[in-house]
Design a protein around this motif. Structure first.
Motif, PDB file in Angstrom:
ATOM      1  N   UNK A 160     -10.788   5.811   4.113  1.00  0.00           N
ATOM      2  CA  UNK A 160     -10.660   6.486   5.409  1.00  0.00           C
ATOM      3  C   UNK A 160     -10.724   5.483   6.557  1.00  0.00           C
ATOM      4  N   UNK A 161     -11.590   4.493   6.451  1.00  0.00           N
ATOM      5  CA  UNK A 161     -11.677   3.459   7.485  1.00  0.00           C
ATOM      6  C   UNK A 161     -10.366   2.677   7.567  1.00  0.00           C
ATOM      7  N   UNK A 162      -9.765   2.398   6.410  1.00  0.00           N
ATOM      8  CA  UNK A 162      -8.486   1.689   6.381  1.00  0.00           C
ATOM      9  C   UNK A 162      -7.403   2.507   7.072  1.00  0.00           C
ATOM     10  N   UNK A 163      -7.349   3.790   6.775  1.00  0.00           N
ATOM     11  CA  UNK A 163      -6.351   4.654   7.414  1.00  0.00           C
ATOM     12  C   UNK A 163      -6.517   4.641   8.929  1.00  0.00           C
ATOM     13  N   UNK A 164      -7.754   4.728   9.381  1.00  0.00           N
ATOM     14  CA  UNK A 164      -8.001   4.705  10.823  1.00  0.00           C
ATOM     15  C   UNK A 164      -7.637   3.356  11.428  1.00  0.00           C
ATOM     16  N   UNK A 165      -7.949   2.267  10.742  1.00  0.00           N
ATOM     17  CA  UNK A 165      -7.632   0.929  11.245  1.00  0.00           C
ATOM     18  C   UNK A 165      -6.120   0.725  11.346  1.00  0.00           C
ATOM     19  N   UNK A 166      -5.383   1.368  10.453  1.00  0.00           N
ATOM     20  CA  UNK A 166      -3.923   1.270  10.464  1.00  0.00           C
ATOM     21  C   UNK A 166      -3.301   2.274  11.438  1.00  0.00           C
ATOM     22  N   UNK A 167      -4.142   2.941  12.202  1.00  0.00           N
ATOM     23  CA  UNK A 167      -3.710   3.944  13.174  1.00  0.00           C
ATOM     24  C   UNK A 167      -2.959   5.096  12.519  1.00  0.00           C
ATOM     25  N   UNK A 168      -3.409   5.439  11.309  1.00  0.00           N
ATOM     26  CA  UNK A 168      -2.873   6.601  10.599  1.00  0.00           C
ATOM     27  C   UNK A 168      -3.893   7.717  10.729  1.00  0.00           C
ATOM     28  N   UNK A 169      -3.419   8.916  10.854  1.00  0.00           N
ATOM     29  CA  UNK A 169      -4.322  10.058  10.981  1.00  0.00           C
ATOM     30  C   UNK A 169      -4.832  10.438   9.597  1.00  0.00           C
ATOM     31  N   UNK A 187       0.845  -1.199   0.000  1.00  0.00           N
ATOM     32  CA  UNK A 187       0.000   0.000   0.000  1.00  0.00           C
ATOM     33  C   UNK A 187       0.880   1.248   0.000  1.00  0.00           C
ATOM     34  N   UNK A 188       0.402   2.261  -0.694  1.00  0.00           N
ATOM     35  CA  UNK A 188       1.132   3.524  -0.784  1.00  0.00           C
ATOM     36  C   UNK A 188       1.161   4.215   0.580  1.00  0.00           C
ATOM     37  N   UNK A 189       2.292   4.793   0.917  1.00  0.00           N
ATOM     38  CA  UNK A 189       2.398   5.494   2.191  1.00  0.00           C
ATOM     39  C   UNK A 189       1.634   6.826   2.170  1.00  0.00           C
ATOM     40  N   UNK A 190       1.318   7.330   0.980  1.00  0.00           N
ATOM     41  CA  UNK A 190       0.599   8.601   0.883  1.00  0.00           C
ATOM     42  C   UNK A 190      -0.903   8.470   0.979  1.00  0.00           C
ATOM     43  N   UNK A 191      -1.460   7.438   0.331  1.00  0.00           N
ATOM     44  CA  UNK A 191      -2.918   7.328   0.276  1.00  0.00           C
ATOM     45  C   UNK A 191      -3.444   5.978   0.760  1.00  0.00           C
ATOM     46  N   UNK A 192      -2.563   5.033   0.999  1.00  0.00           N
ATOM     47  CA  UNK A 192      -2.909   3.699   1.495  1.00  0.00           C
ATOM     48  C   UNK A 192      -3.592   2.817   0.455  1.00  0.00           C
ATOM     49  N   UNK A 193      -3.545   3.224  -0.817  1.00  0.00           N
ATOM     50  CA  UNK A 193      -4.127   2.394  -1.867  1.00  0.00           C
ATOM     51  C   UNK A 193      -3.065   1.451  -2.438  1.00  0.00           C
ATOM     52  N   UNK A 194      -3.525   0.336  -2.988  1.00  0.00           N
ATOM     53  CA  UNK A 194      -2.639  -0.562  -3.718  1.00  0.00           C
ATOM     54  C   UNK A 194      -2.527  -0.041  -5.151  1.00  0.00           C
ATOM     55  N   UNK A 195      -1.598  -0.588  -5.900  1.00  0.00           N
ATOM     56  CA  UNK A 195      -1.468  -0.205  -7.310  1.00  0.00           C
ATOM     57  C   UNK A 195      -2.745  -0.538  -8.069  1.00  0.00           C
ATOM     58  N   UNK A 196      -3.340  -1.690  -7.791  1.00  0.00           N
ATOM     59  CA  UNK A 196      -4.574  -2.076  -8.458  1.00  0.00           C
ATOM     60  C   UNK A 196      -5.698  -1.087  -8.156  1.00  0.00           C
ATOM     61  N   UNK A 197      -5.822  -0.671  -6.899  1.00  0.00           N
ATOM     62  CA  UNK A 197      -6.854   0.308  -6.546  1.00  0.00           C
ATOM     63  C   UNK A 197      -6.626   1.629  -7.280  1.00  0.00           C
ATOM     64  N   UNK A 198      -5.369   2.049  -7.372  1.00  0.00           N
ATOM     65  CA  UNK A 198      -5.071   3.294  -8.093  1.00  0.00           C
ATOM     66  C   UNK A 198      -5.432   3.177  -9.562  1.00  0.00           C
ATOM     67  N   UNK A 199      -5.138   2.016 -10.135  1.00  0.00           N
ATOM     68  CA  UNK A 199      -5.425   1.816 -11.557  1.00  0.00           C
ATOM     69  C   UNK A 199      -6.917   1.729 -11.846  1.00  0.00           C
ATOM     70  N   UNK A 200      -7.685   1.206 -10.909  1.00  0.00           N
ATOM     71  CA  UNK A 200      -9.109   0.993 -11.164  1.00  0.00           C
ATOM     72  C   UNK A 200      -9.990   2.124 -10.663  1.00  0.00           C
ATOM     73  N   UNK A 201      -9.473   3.059  -9.895  1.00  0.00           N
ATOM     74  CA  UNK A 201     -10.338   4.106  -9.332  1.00  0.00           C
ATOM     75  C   UNK A 201     -11.095   4.904 -10.389  1.00  0.00           C
ATOM     76  N   UNK A 202     -10.473   5.387 -11.441  1.00  0.00           N
ATOM     77  CA  UNK A 202     -11.241   6.206 -12.381  1.00  0.00           C
ATOM     78  C   UNK A 202     -12.453   5.490 -12.966  1.00  0.00           C
ATOM     79  N   UNK A 203     -12.403   4.179 -13.029  1.00  0.00           N
ATOM     80  CA  UNK A 203     -13.520   3.417 -13.581  1.00  0.00           C
ATOM     81  C   UNK A 203     -14.406   2.841 -12.476  1.00  0.00           C
ATOM     82  N   UNK A 204     -14.299   3.400 -11.267  1.00  0.00           N
ATOM     83  CA  UNK A 204     -15.003   2.797 -10.136  1.00  0.00           C
ATOM     84  C   UNK A 204     -16.473   3.166 -10.067  1.00  0.00           C
TER      85      UNK A 204
END
Length: 94
Positions: free
Chosen positions: A58-67, A27-44
């Motif tokens: 946002x739930x993932x960031x909170x679960x990972x104890x990231x602000x 997962x990216x340290x900036x947004x917590x998305x995987x490469x696949x998620x980044x590639x598929x977002x525009x078509x989501x």
């Protein structure tokens, strides 16, 4: 969801904040998305699908104890640079 909020979610740019360094379990340290998620977002899909994607992120960031506020600041700047309304701001106001 009223019309301006729906339109903002439909036009929402990717949650990627242009850090793109994959360390945490792929997962990216900036947004917590995987490469696949980044590639598929525009078509989501439309507004509802994008909003659900953001909520899960946002739930993932909170679960990972990231602000999530740090990501939100960078995302608001991205929306400003791209000249689109930030759906996070409209949600906060609504």
């Amino acid at each position: 969801m009223d019309d301006p909020i729906r339109q903002a979610w439909a036009a929402a740019p990717s949650p990627c904040v242009d850090v793109c360094k994959y360390k945490r379990q792929g997962r990216c340290v900036g947004c917590s998305m995987t490469k696949l998620e980044k590639d598929t977002f525009p078509a989501s899909g439309g507004a509802e699908a994008k909003r659900a994607f953001f909520e899960a992120l946002l739930a993932r960031l909170q679960a990972e104890h990231k602000n999530p506020a740090f990501w939100a600041i960078a995302y608001r700047r991205k929306c400003e640079r791209e000249g689109v309304p930030c759906p996070l701001d409209l949600e906060d106001a609504g």
